[in-house]
Design an enzyme around this catalytic site. Structure first.
Site, mmCIF file in Angstrom:
data_model
loop_
_atom_site.group_PDB
_atom_site.id
_atom_site.type_symbol
_atom_site.label_atom_id
_atom_site.label_comp_id
_atom_site.label_asym_id
_atom_site.label_seq_id
_atom_site.Cartn_x
_atom_site.Cartn_y
_atom_site.Cartn_z
ATOM 1 N N TRP A 156 31.572 38.363 61.942
ATOM 2 C CA TRP A 156 31.115 37.353 61.004
ATOM 3 C C TRP A 156 31.729 37.506 59.621
ATOM 4 O O TRP A 156 31.758 38.613 59.066
ATOM 5 C CB TRP A 156 29.595 37.428 60.856
ATOM 6 C CG TRP A 156 28.879 36.618 61.877
ATOM 7 C CD1 TRP A 156 29.140 35.333 62.235
ATOM 8 C CD2 TRP A 156 27.759 37.043 62.673
ATOM 9 N NE1 TRP A 156 28.258 34.927 63.208
ATOM 10 C CE2 TRP A 156 27.401 35.944 63.491
ATOM 11 C CE3 TRP A 156 27.031 38.213 62.763
ATOM 12 C CZ2 TRP A 156 26.350 35.991 64.388
ATOM 13 C CZ3 TRP A 156 25.985 38.258 63.658
ATOM 14 C CH2 TRP A 156 25.657 37.161 64.460
ATOM 15 N N GLU A 174 10.438 22.868 55.568
ATOM 16 C CA GLU A 174 9.494 23.329 56.601
ATOM 17 C C GLU A 174 8.562 24.431 56.100
ATOM 18 O O GLU A 174 7.560 24.739 56.746
ATOM 19 C CB GLU A 174 10.277 23.887 57.800
ATOM 20 C CG GLU A 174 11.000 22.852 58.643
ATOM 21 C CD GLU A 174 12.390 22.511 58.130
ATOM 22 O OE1 GLU A 174 12.651 22.689 56.915
ATOM 23 O OE2 GLU A 174 13.220 22.057 58.925
ATOM 24 N N LYS A 190 33.146 32.905 62.552
ATOM 25 C CA LYS A 190 33.340 34.114 63.346
ATOM 26 C C LYS A 190 34.834 34.313 63.540
ATOM 27 O O LYS A 190 35.489 33.518 64.206
ATOM 28 C CB LYS A 190 32.619 33.997 64.688
ATOM 29 C CG LYS A 190 31.841 35.248 64.973
ATOM 30 C CD LYS A 190 30.914 35.123 66.138
ATOM 31 C CE LYS A 190 30.127 36.435 66.248
ATOM 32 N NZ LYS A 190 29.271 36.508 67.378
ATOM 33 N N THR A 230 13.072 16.291 56.649
ATOM 34 C CA THR A 230 14.254 17.084 56.296
ATOM 35 C C THR A 230 15.430 16.121 56.140
ATOM 36 O O THR A 230 15.445 15.046 56.736
ATOM 37 C CB THR A 230 14.596 18.101 57.389
ATOM 38 O OG1 THR A 230 14.846 17.376 58.580
ATOM 39 C CG2 THR A 230 13.475 19.083 57.615
#
Ligand code: ADP
Length: 555
Positions: A455, A343, A450, A198
């Site tokens: 959110w 992944e 936030k 990654t």
């Protein structure tokens, strides 16, 4: 009761064997250069039969220089025919293909080569100077014994930088070998076929080791109609780098079904890509949204012929709705959004409207991160501590978790139990899942904003801002705020020759998002910093903001 079914291992060599025989006449075209005056691509073409023969020669050559068992062979290459040969030969002989990201930082490059224990690195001649930047100098790669150089390049730089590593020429090495190889048929399908790290925005990159089985199943799934629907009559332009997430698995899928390839090497800017598309007439292609955005901008100023293309996939980052709308209106092309990760091999979901959707709803479905693919399972965990799974209601936000036969269950030699829960991979993405399996991504966990305990989706906000005609790119980050803890801040790149004020943008957003989402802080910047694979790099953006490198306008 045991089934009566045969149990032959699912191996990459089956993909190689099928493509190299029954599709031996299918073609692989590589763009070697762009003509300096005409701008036309200069190409060479081989058949799948040639590629399969070269894969056998490469396997013989690797054996001859000492590669045995599951040793790792790295590639440090652009997209081209020889890279495809590596994709096919290295796993099929039982070794492990390690695609190295050519845009890693020098210290990350040294880290991943040594962590994977690469013994050989196949490198493009043009990338020798980049490879030589790896930190550690002559001792950077203590276990690498051979470099195999493809094409023109400064080989003496390699020998000077790494005096103890032998340097070979790819074409010369292959010319001395037989075009046949006894591909082992008894490999365990669970053994590693390939690996990819990654990009590692925080900490060291982490290794994902794909098995033969996962690669085979991922290839079959991607061929299906609900996914790419790739078939022999297709011609696939592989823009997604082969050094990142297996180029979304497309090299294997296309070789499996006999679709022709076009590889653009390093010519990934909008102008050369437009010329390549016009000259080679691909039917299917895929790339991150940044590339499509560049191509769209190019098409605003220049002729752009996309008439051959029937399928365009984009993902790796949220695809702005306005971008999809523009391609549809001007070129009649629907960009198909997908979601996935290194992944997950990487295909996880694809945004096709379902069969009961009404035409006026289609764009709403395309605007989602996709519908979970057959073979993959997704769930939303709304309470990190208790692990409570949210209902599939399309509204409860939580971390997305995924499992399936082509999803990693661990990181290579890296104990990270916090990344997994009861056999599910915790993706680090936040979002919702509806009852029909459509995924909406609101943020990455590390990017969430936030504000006053609620959110704000940076992705939705970016989408809304990018719909303004003066805006070329918008990236929204969270910044500390004394009253609300955190507030969104919009970092904007204007279209050339355009202007807009924060007050105008606030008004524009007033009709599109909740009032309390509208940012107070606006920064006009020259370009959004990008990661090695062309995604917005919000970590850099936040750091730049912290250093007050931006001209911040309170609007
Ligand atoms: P990196 O972690 O280095 O970016 P990956 O290419 O594996 O490497 O990135 C996977 C991530 O990309 C996902 O976890 C998700 O955050 C993001 N992503 C992929 N597709 C989409 C999409 N359609 N919409 C929003 N984010 C996406």
């Amino acid at each position: 009761m045991k089934s009566t079914m045969q149990d032959n291992p699912l191996l990459v060599s089956a993909i190689l064997r099928r493509g190299g025989t029954i599709h031996s006449q299918s073609t692989v075209t590589t763009v070697d250069s762009i003509h300096p005056t005409s701008g036309a691509p200069v190409t060479r073409t081989a058949t799948f039969g040639d590629v399969a023969a070269n894969a056998a020669r490469l396997a013989n050559a690797l054996r001859r220089i000492g590669i045995t068992g599951d040793q790792r062979v790295g590639t440090f290459c652009w997209n081209h025919q020889e890279h495809l040969e590596c994709y096919l030969a290295i796993p099929s002989m039982g070794a492990v293909l390690h695609t190295l990201n050519i845009r890693l930082f020098p210290e990350q490059l040294t880290y991943v080569v040594n962590h994977a224990d690469d013994r050989v690195i196949v490198v493009d001649g043009s990338l020798i100077p980049v490879l030589c930047k790896a930190t550690g100098g002559a001792n950077a790669f203590p276990n690498v014994q051979h470099f195999i150089v493809i094409g023109e390049g400064d080989r003496s730089m390699l020998t000077q930088t790494f005096p103890s590593i032998q340097v070979h020429d790819y074409a010369t090495l292959l010319a001395a070998e037989q075009p046949v190889f006894d591909w082992p048929e008894t490999l365990d399908e669970h053994e590693a076929a390939a690996m990819c790290y990654t990009s590692g925005t925080t900490g060291n990159p982490k290794g994902v080791a794909y098995s033969h089985r996962s690669t085979y199943l991922h290839s079959l799934a991607s061929l299906g109609a609900p996914v790419l629907g790739l078939d022999e009559p297709d011609k696939l332009l592989v823009i997604v780098p082969m050094f990142h997430a297996n180029a979304w698995g497309m090299p294997y899928s296309a070789f499996f079904c006999g679709a022709d390839f076009v590889f653009p090497k390093q010519f990934l800017q909008a102008g050369p890509l437009a010329a390549i598309i016009a000259a080679t007439r691909p039917t299917v292609t895929a790339a991150v949204p940044t590339i499509w955005n560049d191509i769209w901008n190019y098409g605003e100023q220049n002729p752009l012929d996309l008439s051959s293309v029937r399928s365009v996939t984009s993902g790796g980052a949220a695809v702005p709705r306005i971008l999809m709308q523009r391609f549809k209106d001007k070129y009649g092309l629907q960009i198909m959004q997908g979601w996935g990760m290194t992944e997950t091999s990487p295909l996880g979901s694809l945004a096709k409207p379902h069969k009961y959707a009404q035409p006026h709803e289609f764009m709403d479905y395309h605007d989602l991160a996709g519908r979970v693919l057959p073979g993959v399972e997704l769930r939303i965990v709304s309470n990190e501590e208790t692990g409570e799974v949210a209902p599939m209601d399309g509204s409860t936000i939580g971390e997305i978790e995924v499992r399936g036969p082509w999803v990693t269950g661990a990181y290579y030699l890296d104990a990270t139990p916090e990344k997994f829960r009861d056999g599910w991979l915790r993706t680090g993405d936040m979002g919702t899942l509806d009852s029909l399996g459509y995924l909406r991504i609101t943020d990455r966990t590390k990017d969430v904003i936030k504000s006053g305990g609620e959110w704000v989706s940076s992705i939705d906000l970016e989408n809304a801002i990018m719909a303004h005609p003066a805006i070329a790119e918008a990236a929204v980050i969270g910044v500390p705020d004394p009253r609300w803890d955190e507030r969104p801040m919009a970092c904007l790149v204007l279209r050339p020759g355009s202007s807009v004020t924060p007050a105008e943008l606030r008004q524009f957003l007033g009709e599109r998002v909740a009032k309390w989402w509208i940012p107070e802080r606006w920064a006009f910047i020259d370009a959004v910093p990008k990661t090695s694979v062309g995604k917005f790099d919000k970590k850099v953006l936040r750091a730049q903001h912290a250093d007050e490198l931006l001209s911040v306008v309170e609007g």
